[in-house]
Write a protein that holds these residues in place. Structure first.
Motif, PDB file in Angstrom:
ATOM      1  N   UNK A 294      -3.209   2.009  -6.494  1.00 48.70           N
ATOM      2  CA  UNK A 294      -2.544   1.865  -5.198  1.00 48.70           C
ATOM      3  C   UNK A 294      -3.443   2.212  -3.999  1.00 48.70           C
ATOM      4  N   UNK A 295      -4.534   2.939  -4.243  1.00 46.76           N
ATOM      5  CA  UNK A 295      -5.461   3.292  -3.162  1.00 46.76           C
ATOM      6  C   UNK A 295      -6.532   2.230  -2.946  1.00 46.76           C
ATOM      7  N   UNK A 296      -6.500   1.140  -3.689  1.00 46.51           N
ATOM      8  CA  UNK A 296      -7.490   0.077  -3.547  1.00 46.51           C
ATOM      9  C   UNK A 296      -7.463  -0.503  -2.141  1.00 46.51           C
ATOM     10  N   UNK A 297      -8.672  -0.736  -1.583  1.00 50.51           N
ATOM     11  CA  UNK A 297      -8.763  -1.331  -0.250  1.00 50.51           C
ATOM     12  C   UNK A 297      -8.039  -2.661  -0.176  1.00 50.51           C
ATOM     13  N   UNK A 298      -8.113  -3.445  -1.238  1.00 41.32           N
ATOM     14  CA  UNK A 298      -7.475  -4.758  -1.172  1.00 41.32           C
ATOM     15  C   UNK A 298      -5.947  -4.659  -1.118  1.00 41.32           C
ATOM     16  N   UNK A 299      -5.398  -3.481  -1.386  1.00 40.19           N
ATOM     17  CA  UNK A 299      -3.954  -3.277  -1.250  1.00 40.19           C
ATOM     18  C   UNK A 299      -3.599  -2.510   0.025  1.00 40.19           C
ATOM     19  N   UNK A 300      -4.411  -1.552   0.395  1.00 38.48           N
ATOM     20  CA  UNK A 300      -4.065  -0.702   1.536  1.00 38.48           C
ATOM     21  C   UNK A 300      -4.488  -1.275   2.868  1.00 38.48           C
ATOM     22  N   UNK A 301      -5.642  -1.915   2.901  1.00 40.27           N
ATOM     23  CA  UNK A 301      -6.149  -2.349   4.200  1.00 40.27           C
ATOM     24  C   UNK A 301      -5.335  -3.473   4.832  1.00 40.27           C
ATOM     25  N   UNK A 302      -4.862  -4.455   4.065  1.00 44.48           N
ATOM     26  CA  UNK A 302      -4.057  -5.486   4.725  1.00 44.48           C
ATOM     27  C   UNK A 302      -2.565  -5.171   4.768  1.00 44.48           C
ATOM     28  N   UNK A 303      -2.193  -3.924   4.542  1.00 40.04           N
ATOM     29  CA  UNK A 303      -0.776  -3.559   4.557  1.00 40.04           C
ATOM     30  C   UNK A 303      -0.334  -3.092   5.937  1.00 40.04           C
ATOM     31  N   UNK A 304       0.924  -3.224   6.193  1.00 40.08           N
ATOM     32  CA  UNK A 304       1.502  -2.774   7.462  1.00 40.08           C
ATOM     33  C   UNK A 304       1.424  -1.249   7.524  1.00 40.08           C
TER      34      UNK A 304
ATOM     35  N   UNK B 259      -6.818  -6.896  11.735  1.00 37.77           N
ATOM     36  CA  UNK B 259      -6.029  -7.949  12.383  1.00 37.77           C
ATOM     37  C   UNK B 259      -5.043  -8.684  11.486  1.00 37.77           C
ATOM     38  N   UNK B 260      -4.943  -8.318  10.210  1.00 39.30           N
ATOM     39  CA  UNK B 260      -4.104  -9.073   9.288  1.00 39.30           C
ATOM     40  C   UNK B 260      -3.159  -8.144   8.535  1.00 39.30           C
ATOM     41  N   UNK B 261      -1.891  -8.513   8.497  1.00 37.70           N
ATOM     42  CA  UNK B 261      -0.931  -7.799   7.657  1.00 37.70           C
ATOM     43  C   UNK B 261      -0.512  -8.768   6.560  1.00 37.70           C
ATOM     44  N   UNK B 262      -0.915  -8.481   5.337  1.00 41.21           N
ATOM     45  CA  UNK B 262      -0.609  -9.353   4.208  1.00 41.21           C
ATOM     46  C   UNK B 262       0.606  -8.860   3.453  1.00 41.21           C
ATOM     47  N   UNK B 263       0.689  -7.552   3.259  1.00 42.72           N
ATOM     48  CA  UNK B 263       1.795  -6.964   2.514  1.00 42.72           C
ATOM     49  C   UNK B 263       2.658  -6.143   3.465  1.00 42.72           C
ATOM     50  N   UNK B 264       3.926  -6.492   3.583  1.00 42.38           N
ATOM     51  CA  UNK B 264       4.816  -5.748   4.473  1.00 42.38           C
ATOM     52  C   UNK B 264       5.263  -4.427   3.875  1.00 42.38           C
ATOM     53  N   UNK B 265       5.229  -4.341   2.538  1.00 44.06           N
ATOM     54  CA  UNK B 265       5.600  -3.087   1.872  1.00 44.06           C
ATOM     55  C   UNK B 265       5.038  -3.113   0.452  1.00 44.06           C
ATOM     56  N   UNK B 266       5.179  -1.994  -0.255  1.00 45.74           N
ATOM     57  CA  UNK B 266       4.709  -1.968  -1.636  1.00 45.74           C
ATOM     58  C   UNK B 266       5.708  -2.627  -2.590  1.00 45.74           C
TER      59      UNK B 266
ATOM     60  N   UNK C 225       6.052  -9.078  -3.354  1.00 46.86           N
ATOM     61  CA  UNK C 225       5.723  -9.704  -4.636  1.00 46.86           C
ATOM     62  C   UNK C 225       4.214  -9.864  -4.827  1.00 46.86           C
ATOM     63  N   UNK C 226       3.492 -10.250  -3.778  1.00 48.77           N
ATOM     64  CA  UNK C 226       2.043 -10.410  -3.897  1.00 48.77           C
ATOM     65  C   UNK C 226       1.352  -9.066  -4.087  1.00 48.77           C
ATOM     66  N   UNK C 227       1.842  -8.036  -3.406  1.00 49.88           N
ATOM     67  CA  UNK C 227       1.310  -6.681  -3.584  1.00 49.88           C
ATOM     68  C   UNK C 227       1.466  -6.255  -5.041  1.00 49.88           C
ATOM     69  N   UNK C 228       2.653  -6.465  -5.596  1.00 48.61           N
ATOM     70  CA  UNK C 228       2.923  -6.064  -6.982  1.00 48.61           C
ATOM     71  C   UNK C 228       2.060  -6.843  -7.969  1.00 48.61           C
ATOM     72  N   UNK C 229       1.809  -8.110  -7.695  1.00 42.99           N
ATOM     73  CA  UNK C 229       0.945  -8.927  -8.546  1.00 42.99           C
ATOM     74  C   UNK C 229      -0.481  -8.369  -8.538  1.00 42.99           C
TER      75      UNK C 229
END
Length: 84
Positions: A40-50, A58-65, A68-72
């Protein structure tokens, strides 16, 4: 190796993209974007999160944990981030 902004380029063949995500050290953070010891501390999960307050990314990819894409992506990292 990517040179723009965060240094991540996901345009190219699969092996190149895998190396960008799982092997390359982020120029901005000095660590890889995948953290196998603490997925869960991976940059690819934390950095584009709200974030609250918002970060400078400049990008929000995952609105929450629960996204569906975050969980994948979390599942992929938890299973060892294999090049498959």
């Amino acid at each position: 190796i990517g040179k723009d902004l965060g240094g991540l380029h996901l345009n190219g063949e699969a092996n190149k993209m895998y190396k960008e995500l799982a092997e390359e050290v982020s120029a901005n953070h000095g660590i890889t974007r995948v953290n196998l010891l603490d997925p869960p501390a991976s940059l690819m999960l934390t950095f584009p999160s709200k974030e609250d307050p918002p970060d400078v990314h400049p990008n929000v990819t995952f609105l929450s944990n629960a996204d569906a894409d975050y969980l994948l992506m979390l599942g992929w990292i938890t299973e060892g981030a294999l090049n498959n």
